[in-house]
Design a protein around this motif. Structure first.
Motif, PDB file in Angstrom:
ATOM      1  N   GLY A 206     -37.627  16.800  47.640  1.00  0.00           N
ATOM      2  CA  GLY A 206     -36.400  17.469  47.200  1.00  0.00           C
ATOM      3  C   GLY A 206     -35.376  17.445  48.316  1.00  0.00           C
ATOM      4  N   ASP A 207     -34.112  17.334  47.932  1.00  0.00           N
ATOM      5  CA  ASP A 207     -33.075  17.165  48.966  1.00  0.00           C
ATOM      6  C   ASP A 207     -32.303  18.437  49.266  1.00  0.00           C
TER       7      ASP A 207
ATOM      8  N   THR B  42     -34.712  14.121  39.171  1.00  0.00           N
ATOM      9  CA  THR B  42     -33.624  14.420  40.116  1.00  0.00           C
ATOM     10  C   THR B  42     -32.456  15.177  39.468  1.00  0.00           C
ATOM     11  N   GLY B  43     -32.599  15.539  38.199  1.00  0.00           N
ATOM     12  CA  GLY B  43     -31.593  16.393  37.576  1.00  0.00           C
ATOM     13  C   GLY B  43     -30.247  15.723  37.406  1.00  0.00           C
ATOM     14  N   SER B  44     -29.213  16.553  37.418  1.00  0.00           N
ATOM     15  CA  SER B  44     -27.865  15.994  37.273  1.00  0.00           C
ATOM     16  C   SER B  44     -26.981  16.544  38.380  1.00  0.00           C
TER      17      SER B  44
ATOM     18  N   TRP C 132     -22.924  24.638  41.028  1.00  0.00           N
ATOM     19  CA  TRP C 132     -24.139  23.921  40.646  1.00  0.00           C
ATOM     20  C   TRP C 132     -25.333  24.256  41.535  1.00  0.00           C
TER      21      TRP C 132
ATOM     22  N   PHE D 142     -20.406  24.421  28.303  1.00  0.00           N
ATOM     23  CA  PHE D 142     -21.603  25.269  28.324  1.00  0.00           C
ATOM     24  C   PHE D 142     -21.712  26.029  29.644  1.00  0.00           C
TER      25      PHE D 142
ATOM     26  N   ILE E 271     -20.710  30.905  33.377  1.00  0.00           N
ATOM     27  CA  ILE E 271     -20.328  31.519  34.655  1.00  0.00           C
ATOM     28  C   ILE E 271     -19.119  32.458  34.521  1.00  0.00           C
TER      29      ILE E 271
ATOM     30  N   ASP F 206     -33.027  16.857  33.387  1.00  0.00           N
ATOM     31  CA  ASP F 206     -31.609  16.517  33.198  1.00  0.00           C
ATOM     32  C   ASP F 206     -31.310  15.036  33.443  1.00  0.00           C
TER      33      ASP F 206
ATOM     34  N   ALA G 249     -29.086  18.326  28.970  1.00  0.00           N
ATOM     35  CA  ALA G 249     -29.261  18.986  30.267  1.00  0.00           C
ATOM     36  C   ALA G 249     -29.431  20.488  30.129  1.00  0.00           C
TER      37      ALA G 249
ATOM     38  N   PRO H 122     -34.995  24.379  28.980  1.00  0.00           N
ATOM     39  CA  PRO H 122     -36.215  24.267  28.159  1.00  0.00           C
ATOM     40  C   PRO H 122     -36.646  22.809  27.978  1.00  0.00           C
TER      41      PRO H 122
HETATM   42  C1  LIG Z   1     -24.754  27.931  36.725  1.00  0.00           C
HETATM   43  C2  LIG Z   1     -25.757  27.268  35.807  1.00  0.00           C
HETATM   44  C3  LIG Z   1     -26.248  27.959  34.714  1.00  0.00           C
HETATM   45  C4  LIG Z   1     -27.144  27.359  33.845  1.00  0.00           C
HETATM   46  N1  LIG Z   1     -27.595  28.067  32.776  1.00  0.00           N
HETATM   47  C5  LIG Z   1     -28.451  27.509  31.919  1.00  0.00           C
HETATM   48  C6  LIG Z   1     -28.929  28.241  30.806  1.00  0.00           C
HETATM   49  O1  LIG Z   1     -28.535  29.378  30.568  1.00  0.00           O
HETATM   50  N2  LIG Z   1     -29.812  27.620  29.976  1.00  0.00           N
HETATM   51  C7  LIG Z   1     -30.276  26.374  30.228  1.00  0.00           C
HETATM   52  O2  LIG Z   1     -31.113  25.889  29.474  1.00  0.00           O
HETATM   53  N3  LIG Z   1     -29.833  25.652  31.263  1.00  0.00           N
HETATM   54  C8  LIG Z   1     -28.941  26.187  32.127  1.00  0.00           C
HETATM   55  N4  LIG Z   1     -28.482  25.467  33.191  1.00  0.00           N
HETATM   56  C9  LIG Z   1     -28.935  24.070  33.336  1.00  0.00           C
HETATM   57  C10 LIG Z   1     -30.311  24.025  34.028  1.00  0.00           C
HETATM   58  O3  LIG Z   1     -30.182  24.620  35.278  1.00  0.00           O
HETATM   59  C11 LIG Z   1     -30.776  22.584  34.151  1.00  0.00           C
HETATM   60  O4  LIG Z   1     -30.982  22.056  32.845  1.00  0.00           O
HETATM   61  C12 LIG Z   1     -32.070  22.486  34.940  1.00  0.00           C
HETATM   62  O5  LIG Z   1     -31.840  22.880  36.276  1.00  0.00           O
HETATM   63  C13 LIG Z   1     -32.648  21.077  34.913  1.00  0.00           C
HETATM   64  O6  LIG Z   1     -33.763  21.008  35.736  1.00  0.00           O
HETATM   65  P1  LIG Z   1     -34.132  19.651  36.490  1.00  0.00           P
HETATM   66  O7  LIG Z   1     -35.374  19.943  37.259  1.00  0.00           O
HETATM   67  O8  LIG Z   1     -34.136  18.517  35.545  1.00  0.00           O
HETATM   68  O9  LIG Z   1     -32.901  19.379  37.483  1.00  0.00           O
HETATM   69  P2  LIG Z   1     -32.360  20.227  38.705  1.00  0.00           P
HETATM   70  O10 LIG Z   1     -32.561  21.676  38.529  1.00  0.00           O
HETATM   71  O11 LIG Z   1     -30.978  19.742  38.944  1.00  0.00           O
HETATM   72  O12 LIG Z   1     -33.291  19.785  39.923  1.00  0.00           O
HETATM   73  C14 LIG Z   1     -33.254  18.479  40.448  1.00  0.00           C
HETATM   74  C15 LIG Z   1     -33.468  18.536  41.939  1.00  0.00           C
HETATM   75  O13 LIG Z   1     -33.525  17.184  42.432  1.00  0.00           O
HETATM   76  C16 LIG Z   1     -32.724  17.085  43.601  1.00  0.00           C
HETATM   77  N5  LIG Z   1     -32.329  15.680  43.797  1.00  0.00           N
HETATM   78  C17 LIG Z   1     -31.312  15.010  43.191  1.00  0.00           C
HETATM   79  N6  LIG Z   1     -31.271  13.738  43.627  1.00  0.00           N
HETATM   80  C18 LIG Z   1     -32.291  13.604  44.514  1.00  0.00           C
HETATM   81  C19 LIG Z   1     -32.765  12.509  45.288  1.00  0.00           C
HETATM   82  N7  LIG Z   1     -32.200  11.304  45.236  1.00  0.00           N
HETATM   83  N8  LIG Z   1     -33.826  12.737  46.117  1.00  0.00           N
HETATM   84  C20 LIG Z   1     -34.421  13.951  46.174  1.00  0.00           C
HETATM   85  N9  LIG Z   1     -34.011  15.010  45.453  1.00  0.00           N
HETATM   86  C21 LIG Z   1     -32.967  14.839  44.625  1.00  0.00           C
HETATM   87  C22 LIG Z   1     -31.569  18.017  43.311  1.00  0.00           C
HETATM   88  O14 LIG Z   1     -30.853  18.359  44.481  1.00  0.00           O
HETATM   89  C23 LIG Z   1     -32.309  19.186  42.683  1.00  0.00           C
HETATM   90  O15 LIG Z   1     -32.810  20.035  43.682  1.00  0.00           O
HETATM   91  C24 LIG Z   1     -27.596  26.049  34.088  1.00  0.00           C
HETATM   92  C25 LIG Z   1     -27.112  25.346  35.202  1.00  0.00           C
HETATM   93  C26 LIG Z   1     -26.199  25.953  36.056  1.00  0.00           C
HETATM   94  C27 LIG Z   1     -25.671  25.191  37.246  1.00  0.00           C
END
Ligand SMILES: Cc1cc2nc3c(=O)[nH]c(=O)nc-3n(C[C@H](O)[C@H](O)[C@H](O)COP(=O)(O)OP(=O)(O)OC[C@H]3O[C@@H](n4cnc5c(N)ncnc54)[C@H](O)[C@@H]3O)c2cc1C
Length: 426
Positions: A32-33, A105-107, A126, A151, A156, A274, A290, A293
């Motif tokens: 994780g970064d 790595t999410g979005s 974010w 969304f 926020i 994501d 994104a 759940p």
């Molecule tokens: C303010 C806010 C409110 C939200 N509220 C809701 C809500 O009410 N309901 C809901 O369903 N969703 C909500 N979301 C969206 C939800 O947070 C995301 O859908 C969720 O975080 C996705 O999880 P993920 O693990 O796929 O990605 P992430 O949580 O983005 O995690 C990915 C991780 O990978 C890391 N990364 C990226 N690129 C690299 C790389 N090249 N090498 C190493 N690490 C890397 C990122 O830095 C991050 O730490 C919200 C988001 C925000 C910002």
């Protein structure tokens, strides 16, 4: 067997835990970064309100949680994946060899090409780092301009209002939440926000942000208005964080393309959350959705496949329930309708209630609602379960409020929602 997981958000953590549960002897590396322990972005609004501190956003509370599971954590950014050699290159110079790889790595936030976006006081919302920067400026009485009323933007707003700021929202779409809500619902949400003291500009773009002496910002809008702000928050959408996969041989469309097992075109390489474009059995399309759940479920299914089980994703949930300053709205499935479909709408502006149902044949394929909290589970069940409504389609067209009756008569009779996707051993 060495499992490498890229991304330490909810998807990465759930995948690591699932792998450990089913493969006690395998090696797991979680890359994780971000500087903080794995945390939930969803919790950031609660941090902004002050209901929790930063530790409250952490996904797992015990400091030794990952060590106890023998999950090796590496703080670095993945910069490249070599699918043929089965290695990942990290920005700290390391190369990790893997047997199975999960891309989680999410979005990342979209950065609109607006002059002044780099000015001090302009931030996305974010990361925890963003949240700290926002809290430093969003003091009671501060003037805050938020770009984007999608969304995340709507989520926020509540936190910003509770911080006592004077809030303006600028949305370039013709209504609030334009990618989730139709004109009636979007209009109701706008009027509700205005009644709560938020200045809302729709059909308007931010054209430039100009730093002023003393740290304030002058924001020029496309309609000719100028807004003075102490803080500008950019909530203009997100994109899968997949740039490092260029030249990897892994097929990416909008996100990393996966099949119903969350596997990419390269055997042994998976994606979840994501960043993934997952196959949705309900619509027959691949979708980036994104929301958390989906991230959690995709991570679970991917991890089971990584340890040799055969697990299938049931579908990509297109369920969005939104609390905008206390007004609850929901958007499910094909809320805009489908070609050849039928539609019914019921609106009571005085009561703050709106229902818009979209049908194809005798199935409910999507809906929008405002102010109907009691039917959220039923709408989800009918849309995701692809429930055949039979005669209840016409009954709903005559009276859309009879959703619960329709559900009880149709869905339960057809035995829907028996459980999540099946798994079996390979
Ligand atoms: C303010 C806010 C409110 C939200 N509220 C809701 C809500 O009410 N309901 C809901 O369903 N969703 C909500 N979301 C969206 C939800 O947070 C995301 O859908 C969720 O975080 C996705 O999880 P993920 O693990 O796929 O990605 P992430 O949580 O983005 O995690 C990915 C991780 O990978 C890391 N990364 C990226 N690129 C690299 C790389 N090249 N090498 C190493 N690490 C890397 C990122 O830095 C991050 O730490 C919200 C988001 C925000 C910002």
């Amino acid at each position: 067997m060495h499992h490498v997981i890229l991304g330490a958000g909810p998807s990465g953590v759930i995948a690591a835990e699932t792998i450990r549960k089913h493969a006690p002897l395998d090696t797991i590396t979680l890359v994780g970064d971000e500087a903080e322990p794995p945390y939930s972005r969803m919790a950031i609004p609660y941090l902004l309100i002050g209901n929790i501190d930063e530790r409250g956003t952490y996904l797992r509370k015990g400091a030794s949680h990952y060590d106890a599971l023998r999950v090796r954590q590496v703080r670095a950014r993945a910069t490249a994946v070599d699918s043929a050699r089965r290695t990942v290159t990290l920005d700290d110079g390391q190369t990790l060899a893997f047997d199975k790889l999960l891309i989680a790595t999410g979005s990342h936030p979209v950065r609109p090409p607006i002059p002044g976006m780099d000015a001090p006081g302009v931030h996305p919302c974010w990361t925890l780092e963003d949240a700290r920067a926002i809290m430093a400026r969003a003091k009671p009485g501060a003037r805050v301009l938020q770009m984007g009323a999608g969304f995340i933007g709507c989520i926020i707003m509540e936190a910003l209002k509770q911080r006592g700021v004077a809030l303006s929202v600028v949305e370039m779409g013709d209504r609030m939440v334009p990618r989730m809500m139709g004109p009636t619902a979007g209009g109701m949400i706008k009027r509700w926000c205005e009644a709560q003291g938020v200045k809302v500009y729709t059909g308007t773009r931010v054209e430039a942000i100009e730093p002023q002496a003393g740290g304030a910002l002058r924001v020029k809008l496309s309609g000719g208005d100028t807004v003075e702000a102490d803080l500008v928050i950019s909530a203009t959408g997100v994109r899968p964080a997949i740039g490092f996969l260029k030249d990897s041989g892994i097929t990416c469309l909008q996100g990393v393309l996966t099949d119903e097992h969350l596997q990419t075109n390269v055997p042994g390489i998976y994606a979840a959350g994501d960043c993934a474009e997952a196959y949705d059995k309900v619509s027959g399309k691949t979708i980036v959705s994104a929301i958390q759940p989906n991230a959690a479920e995709q991570a679970r299914v991917a991890a089971l496949n990584m340890v040799g089980q055969v697990a299938e994703l049931k579908g990509v949930t297109q369920i969005n329930v939104l609390d905008t300053l206390g007004m609850i709205s929901a958007s499910f499935g094909n809320w805009e309708g489908v070609p050849g479909g039928e539609h019914v709408e019921l609106t009571d502006l005085n009561a703050g209630r709106h229902l818009s149902l979209q049908f194809k044949g005798d199935q409910l394929v999507g809906c929008n609602s405002v102010g109907w909290t009691e039917h959220v589970g039923v709408m989800r069940g009918l849309v995701e379960g692809q429930v055949k409504l039979g005669e209840w389609k016409d009954k709903l067209k005559a009276d859309p409020t009879r959703l619960m009756d329709a559900y009880l008569a149709s869905a339960q009779a057809q035995g829907h929602w028996a459980g999540a996707g099946d798994t079996r051993r390979r």
